[in-house]
Design a protein around this motif. Sequence first.
Motif, short mmCIF file in Angstrom:
data_model
loop_
_atom_site.label_atom_id
_atom_site.label_comp_id
_atom_site.label_asym_id
_atom_site.label_seq_id
_atom_site.Cartn_x
_atom_site.Cartn_y
_atom_site.Cartn_z
N GLU A 213 -6.83 -3.59 12.31
CA GLU A 213 -6.99 -2.88 11.16
C GLU A 213 -5.47 -2.86 10.11
OE1 GLU A 213 -8.63 -1.28 8.31
OE2 GLU A 213 -9.70 -1.50 9.73
N ILE A 214 -4.73 -2.85 10.92
CA ILE A 214 -3.21 -3.03 10.23
C ILE A 214 -3.28 -4.31 9.52
CG2 ILE A 214 -0.88 -3.31 10.57
CD1 ILE A 214 -1.26 -1.01 12.89
N ARG A 215 -3.55 -5.39 10.28
CA ARG A 215 -3.37 -6.87 9.75
C ARG A 215 -4.40 -7.09 8.33
NH1 ARG A 215 -5.89 -10.54 13.58
NH2 ARG A 215 -7.62 -10.17 12.25
N ARG A 216 -5.51 -6.12 8.39
CA ARG A 216 -6.29 -6.28 7.44
C ARG A 216 -5.91 -5.73 6.15
NH1 ARG A 216 -11.02 -4.33 10.67
NH2 ARG A 216 -11.36 -6.29 11.76
N SER A 217 -5.05 -4.66 6.20
CA SER A 217 -4.70 -3.71 5.08
C SER A 217 -3.28 -3.65 5.12
CB SER A 217 -5.37 -2.43 5.19
OG SER A 217 -5.37 -1.75 6.23
N ALA A 218 -2.70 -5.01 5.00
CA ALA A 218 -1.17 -5.14 5.16
C ALA A 218 -0.46 -4.13 4.08
CB ALA A 218 -0.96 -6.57 5.18
N MET A 219 -0.87 -4.21 3.07
CA MET A 219 -0.19 -3.63 1.96
C MET A 219 -0.04 -2.17 2.33
SD MET A 219 1.54 -4.21 -0.65
CE MET A 219 2.65 -3.35 -1.82
N ARG A 220 -1.25 -1.48 2.61
CA ARG A 220 -1.11 -0.13 2.89
C ARG A 220 -0.23 0.30 4.09
NH1 ARG A 220 -6.93 2.06 4.13
NH2 ARG A 220 -6.35 1.34 6.27
N SER A 221 -0.48 -0.70 5.15
CA SER A 221 0.30 -0.40 6.19
C SER A 221 1.62 -0.61 5.86
CB SER A 221 -0.01 -1.47 7.44
OG SER A 221 -1.40 -1.53 7.59
N PHE A 222 2.01 -1.37 5.15
CA PHE A 222 3.59 -1.70 4.73
C PHE A 222 4.02 -0.58 4.25
CE2 PHE A 222 6.62 -2.55 1.46
CZ PHE A 222 7.49 -2.96 2.32
N LEU A 223 3.34 0.26 3.27
CA LEU A 223 3.56 1.37 2.58
C LEU A 223 3.81 2.70 3.53
CD1 LEU A 223 1.86 0.98 -0.84
CD2 LEU A 223 4.38 0.59 -0.49
N THR A 224 2.81 2.55 4.39
CA THR A 224 2.69 3.99 5.20
C THR A 224 4.13 3.74 6.08
OG1 THR A 224 0.65 3.58 5.65
CG2 THR A 224 1.31 4.87 7.19
#
Lengths: 402, 232
Positions: free
Chosen positions: A12-23
């Motif tokens: 899931e983290i890989r799939r939404s890399a941008m959101r994960s990065f900001l989080t």
Amino acid sequence: MIWNAFILALREIRRSAMRSFLTTLGIVIGVASVISMVMLGDATTAYVTQSISKLGSNMIIIRPGQDRHGPGGDTVAKRFIHDDLTAISREIQGLKGVAPVSSKGIQAVYGNKNYSTSVDGSDNDYFTVKDWQFEEGRSFTDAELKGGKAVCIIGETVRKELFGAQTPIDTSIRLGNFSCQVIGILHPKGASMFGMDQDDLIVVPIRMFQRRISGNQEISAILVSAHNPSSIENMKSAIISLMQERRHIRTGDEDDFNVRDLREVIQTLSSTTKMLTLLLGAVATISLLVGGIGIMNIMLVSVTERTREIGIRLAIGALEREVLLQFLVEAVVLSSLGGVIGVILGIAAGIGVNIAFELPFVFNTSIVIIAFLFSTMVGILFGYFPARKAAQLNPIDALRHE
Amino acid sequence: MTSEPVVELKGAKKYYGQGNAAAYALQGVDLTIQKGEFVAIMGPSGSGKSTAMNIIGCLDVPTEGEYLFEGINVGGLSRDQRALLRRHYIGFIFQGFNLLGKTSALENVELPLLYRGIPAGERRDMAMEALKSVGLEDVAHHTPGELSGGQQQRVAIARAIVTNPLVLLADEPTGNLDTHKSIEVMELLLSFNRDKGITIIMVTHENDMAQFASRIIHFRDGCIDTAQNEHQ
């Protein structure tokens, strides 16, 4: 089950890399600032402690006059003489060195160069007590000390001012109205923490000082150092009673001399810098907390955004605790990832700042571990609420969610 | 057809709210479906067919009456027990496909196996086999966004049958597809019903699609419309 959740979370983290990065950014900044702030604080403390110990290790200073602060210090008190010195080295146990000191401002001249500095009359114990190393040349010989020969050892600042690029050893300089042969150069110590240039001095044998500069037999201060720092307190009181006896001070009367050591100064300063570290750490911890709230925020948004996905998982047969675990693991993986990146950045920033401010490097392992564990805990704490919300969704409603 | 009831609704009622304010979705439904049947459920919207499907799929429980799945009274089960029932015995196909976005077809098909705790290698093989059975092995690594509607629904079918479920529930599986694709999907369902003996219960409002089923049940106003059923 944990392993599965872990795999799902990573996907899931890989799939939404941008959101994960900001989080993660909040946690990265939080952890990095905690670590770099504490490193900076530790480095400052170490710097202060080092600077003080450069003043002289375990040094006790005995001066005539009452221990009064403020203007108008007692100047009429009886000065010390050489016998006081011999008495101290005879009576006091555990001495590393005892040095007399008398000082005076003086004009030093070499060729056409003229420099105003101060001259200390002392003996070789002076270098032991004050922890001076020699850059070049040698200390005084017994003959020079006993005979009060016109020889001197100069500090780095004096050397620079008078000689520039030339080598001063064995040349003669003029001090006031007599000339004096340079036999040694002291290793530079730099500025003291009170901003005084410690290298701005000339040392001559005490006898020579008394004969040619002060014109009397007096010693203005005695410097003592101990072998063992822990014995300083006992040594101080032993010196006080010895001096009271020698100066005929009756019990109850005020002493006409004072005995001080640098430990009080060290303690005050290091407690100040420790407070500074604490303060910086507290500020940084708040930013870590804010980072955690950021994680919760994004996880909550993510739960809403992924309601349909949760519905699918629940319909397919995922248990409540499996969905809970998935979201929780996601939050923890994100925050730990942020923790790891933050640790790396924090150490890098700490080293950078220490280099920029020329502070000593102090690595604090415990703060790195604490900051990392804290980031993981933030993940669990702030990931739990959104995860529970996700797990308790009704699959029918979740599937209908657009 | 052997007489082995897999789904039994006995006077099942579902209503929301209480007393006079109660809104009925199901007003007492008796329905038995045998193992291996292919049943189509039809009816206008609001007739209670979706509620019935949710109950049959163990996503919901009746307010009154009984629902027996394989003889198990689902009404008395906990949320987690019903989840386990779904995990092990029921496959779902939805009108909106409901695949995970940004996730490859293969990973989508693997999902129910993941929850069954099947090891990675075996999981991959089973998922690939299921994709092959719907003719999509070539697009296994494409995400739903890269697939056509018909392909997406076939991925969803692969996901539903990969566990070899006892019952396959299809909620308007052809609702978003054109006739050609719809017939493809129906033929796939029919083949799984025949070859693997999977019981299929399908909600549809298209008569053409309902004709693939071996039995059609009409719903109206929360009840089974006996008149129309007899008319068939």
